[in-house]
Write a protein that holds these residues in place. Structure first.
Motif, PDB file in Angstrom:
ATOM      1  N   ASP A   1       0.480  -1.235   0.141  1.00  0.00           N
ATOM      2  CA  ASP A   1       0.008   0.317   0.468  1.00  0.00           C
ATOM      3  C   ASP A   1       1.045   1.390  -0.252  1.00  0.00           C
ATOM      4  O   ASP A   1       2.166   0.851   0.574  1.00  0.00           O
ATOM      5  N   TYR A   2       0.277   2.672  -0.357  1.00  0.00           N
ATOM      6  CA  TYR A   2       1.006   3.387  -0.194  1.00  0.00           C
ATOM      7  C   TYR A   2      -0.773   4.670  -0.457  1.00  0.00           C
ATOM      8  O   TYR A   2      -1.405   4.580   0.080  1.00  0.00           O
ATOM      9  N   ARG A   3      -0.238   5.720   1.073  1.00  0.00           N
ATOM     10  CA  ARG A   3      -1.166   7.385   0.900  1.00  0.00           C
ATOM     11  C   ARG A   3      -1.748   7.015  -0.346  1.00  0.00           C
ATOM     12  O   ARG A   3      -0.507   7.569  -1.304  1.00  0.00           O
ATOM     13  N   LEU A   4      -3.053   7.284  -0.447  1.00  0.00           N
ATOM     14  CA  LEU A   4      -4.066   7.946  -1.897  1.00  0.00           C
ATOM     15  C   LEU A   4      -3.994   9.240  -1.631  1.00  0.00           C
ATOM     16  O   LEU A   4      -3.939   9.925  -0.988  1.00  0.00           O
ATOM     17  N   THR A   5      -3.945  10.573  -2.922  1.00  0.00           N
ATOM     18  CA  THR A   5      -4.573  11.308  -2.426  1.00  0.00           C
ATOM     19  C   THR A   5      -5.116  11.819  -1.691  1.00  0.00           C
ATOM     20  O   THR A   5      -6.111  13.433  -1.432  1.00  0.00           O
ATOM     21  N   ASP A   6      -6.513  11.026  -1.781  1.00  0.00           N
ATOM     22  CA  ASP A   6      -7.723  11.668  -0.675  1.00  0.00           C
ATOM     23  C   ASP A   6      -7.512  11.297   0.751  1.00  0.00           C
ATOM     24  O   ASP A   6      -7.861  11.883   1.323  1.00  0.00           O
ATOM     25  N   VAL A   7      -6.268  11.395   0.972  1.00  0.00           N
ATOM     26  CA  VAL A   7      -5.258  10.888   2.439  1.00  0.00           C
ATOM     27  C   VAL A   7      -4.801  12.050   3.005  1.00  0.00           C
ATOM     28  O   VAL A   7      -4.314  12.764   3.757  1.00  0.00           O
ATOM     29  N   ALA A   8      -3.739  11.670   1.446  1.00  0.00           N
ATOM     30  CA  ALA A   8      -2.082  12.705   1.869  1.00  0.00           C
ATOM     31  C   ALA A   8      -1.923  13.139   0.461  1.00  0.00           C
ATOM     32  O   ALA A   8      -1.618  12.492  -1.190  1.00  0.00           O
ATOM     33  N   MET A   9      -0.750  14.210   0.322  1.00  0.00           N
ATOM     34  CA  MET A   9      -0.129  14.872  -0.878  1.00  0.00           C
ATOM     35  C   MET A   9       1.727  13.968  -1.165  1.00  0.00           C
ATOM     36  O   MET A   9       1.928  13.974  -0.069  1.00  0.00           O
ATOM     37  N   PHE A  10       2.080  14.635  -2.414  1.00  0.00           N
ATOM     38  CA  PHE A  10       3.544  13.891  -2.365  1.00  0.00           C
ATOM     39  C   PHE A  10       3.991  14.786  -1.327  1.00  0.00           C
ATOM     40  O   PHE A  10       3.630  16.018  -1.502  1.00  0.00           O
ATOM     41  N   PRO A  11       4.926  14.323  -0.592  1.00  0.00           N
ATOM     42  CA  PRO A  11       5.361  13.111  -1.081  1.00  0.00           C
ATOM     43  C   PRO A  11       5.649  11.903  -0.307  1.00  0.00           C
ATOM     44  O   PRO A  11       6.310  11.263   0.127  1.00  0.00           O
ATOM     45  N   ALA A  12       3.919  12.340   0.637  1.00  0.00           N
ATOM     46  CA  ALA A  12       3.705  11.183   1.499  1.00  0.00           C
ATOM     47  C   ALA A  12       4.406   9.403   0.505  1.00  0.00           C
ATOM     48  O   ALA A  12       4.381   8.574   1.393  1.00  0.00           O
ATOM     49  N   GLN A  13       3.700   9.794  -0.154  1.00  0.00           N
ATOM     50  CA  GLN A  13       3.146   8.115  -1.207  1.00  0.00           C
ATOM     51  C   GLN A  13       4.660   7.778  -1.300  1.00  0.00           C
ATOM     52  O   GLN A  13       5.323   6.448  -1.221  1.00  0.00           O
TER      53      GLN A  13
END
Length: 298
Positions: A87-99
Motif C-alpha cells: 500500500d501507499y497513501r492515496l491523494t484523498d489522504v495525503a499529497m506528495f511526498p507521502a506516497q
C-alpha cells in the motif's frame, strides 16, 4: 503457480493520521528452508500499484492487466523471487511526498525482516506500474536526499531504503512536461483541471513548477543510479511515451544502466487494437528477465 505461501495484509507502517499501511507477501516454494535461494536468501521485488495515486489496490496491476490472467506477480514468484506488494497513501489522504515516504517505509520493513522471510537484503528491487512506476523510479533515484528521509526517531525512520534495481511500466517521470507531451487522443492530461498530477502535488503543474519538479523522477537522475528497465506503449493515452524515453535518455547520459522497451501500438495497461495479450506478455517476460539478470549479478 508452484505451491508457496501468500501472507496477506501485513502491517508495515502506520503514518500519523492515516490507517495502517499493509503489504501482501508472496513467498516461493521452499522459502522456509532457503532452497534455491543461495546463501544469503531469495532476491525480492517490492511492487507498487497504479491508479493515478488516487485509486488502485496492492497486488493489482490494474483491471485490464489483471483481466488477462497472466499473473505477473505469481510468475515472478515462480522465477524464485519473494514479492511484496505494498500500500501507499492515496491523494484523498495525503499529497506528495507521502506516497514516496510510504514506499521507502516498505523497503525498510522488508530489509529489516529479511531474515524472517529468507530474503537477501542486498537483492531488493522495486517494480511498479503507472503511478506505482513513478514511485519505483523515485525509490531508485532518491536513496540519498535528506528531504525524503523519515527522521531516525520516528517509527518508520532510520533504516536503509535503497533498492538495487528498478522496473517501471509506463511511469510518469516529468510532471512539468506531461501535458505538452500528451497525444491528441489523450484520455487524460496532466494540465487538465483537477488532474491526477494536480491532486498529487496539490496544484496544477503549470502553476507550481517547483512542486512538479520535486515530484518528478527525472529531477533526481545521477550517475550512481541502480539499473533501470522502462517499458512503455507507443500509443499510451494516459502517460505519454516520451515520459519513459526522456528518463531513459537522462539515465544513459548520466552513465547509468538503463533498458528501454517500447511496445508498438500498446496503450496504457498494455491494451492493443486487436485485443490480444501480446504486449502484456512481452512486458511481463522482459521484467522477469531483467530481475533475473540483476539477481545473477550478486
Amino acid at each position: 503457480m508452484t505451491a508457496g505461501q501468500v501472507l496477506k495484509g501485513i502491517e508495515f507502517s502506520h503514518p500519523e493520521g492515516a490507517t495502517p499501511l499493509l503489504l501482501d507477501l508472496y513467498l516461493p516454494a521452499d522459502s522456509d528452508t532457503g532452497a534455491d535461494a543461495g546463501a544469503a536468501g531469495f532476491p525480492a521485488v517490492i511492487h507498487f500499484h497504479g491508479g493515478g495515486w488516487r485509486t488502485g489496490e496492492r497486488s493489482s496491476l490494474g483491471p485490464a492487466v489483471d483481466g488477462f490472467g497472466l499473473s505477473p506477480i505469481e510468475q515472478l514468484v515462480e522465477a524464485g523471487f519473494v514479492v511484496a506488494s505494498a500500500d501507499y497513501r492515496l491523494t484523498d489522504v495525503a499529497m506528495f511526498p507521502a506516497q514516496l515516504l510510504d514506499a521507502k517505509a516498505a523497503v525498510r520493513w522488508l530489509r529489516a525482516h529479511a531474515a524472517d522471510y529468507g530474503v537477501d537484503p542486498h537483492r531488493i528491487y522495486a517494480w511498479g506500474d503507472s503511478a506505482g512506476g513513478h514511485l519505483a523510479c523515485l525509490l531508485g533515484l532518491t536513496a540519498g536526499p535528506a528531504e525524503f528521509a523519515e527522521p531516525a526517531g520516528t517509527p518508520d525512520g532510520g533504516g536503509d531504503h535503497h533498492v538495487a534495481a528498478v522496473a517501471a511500466w509506463y511511469p510518469p517521470t516529468d510532471l512539468n512536461r506531461m501535458g505538452e507531451q500528451a497525444r491528441p487522443d489523450a484520455v487524460a492530461r496532466a494540465d487538465d483541471h483537477g488532474s491526477r498530477e494536480a491532486l498529487l502535488i496539490g496544484a496544477q503543474p503549470a502553476s507550481a513548477p517547483d512542486k512538479a519538479k520535486a515530484a518528478s523522477p527525472l529531477t533526481y537522475v545521477h550517475p550512481d543510479a541502480p539499473p533501470f528497465l522502462l517499458v512503455h506503449g507507443t500509443a499510451d493515452r494516459f502517460v505519454p511515451v516520451a515520459q519513459s524515453a526522456s528518463l531513459a535518455e537522462a539515465l544513459e547520459s548520466a552513465g547509468a544502466a538503463v533498458d528501454l522497451l517500447l511496445l508498438e501500438d500498446a496503450d496504457h495497461m498494455w491494451q492493443l487494437p486487436d485485443g490480444s495479450q501480446n504486449a502484456a506478455r512481452q512486458a511481463t517476460a522482459a521484467t522477469i528477465d531483467f530481475f533475473r539478470r540483476q539477481a545473477q549479478k550478486h
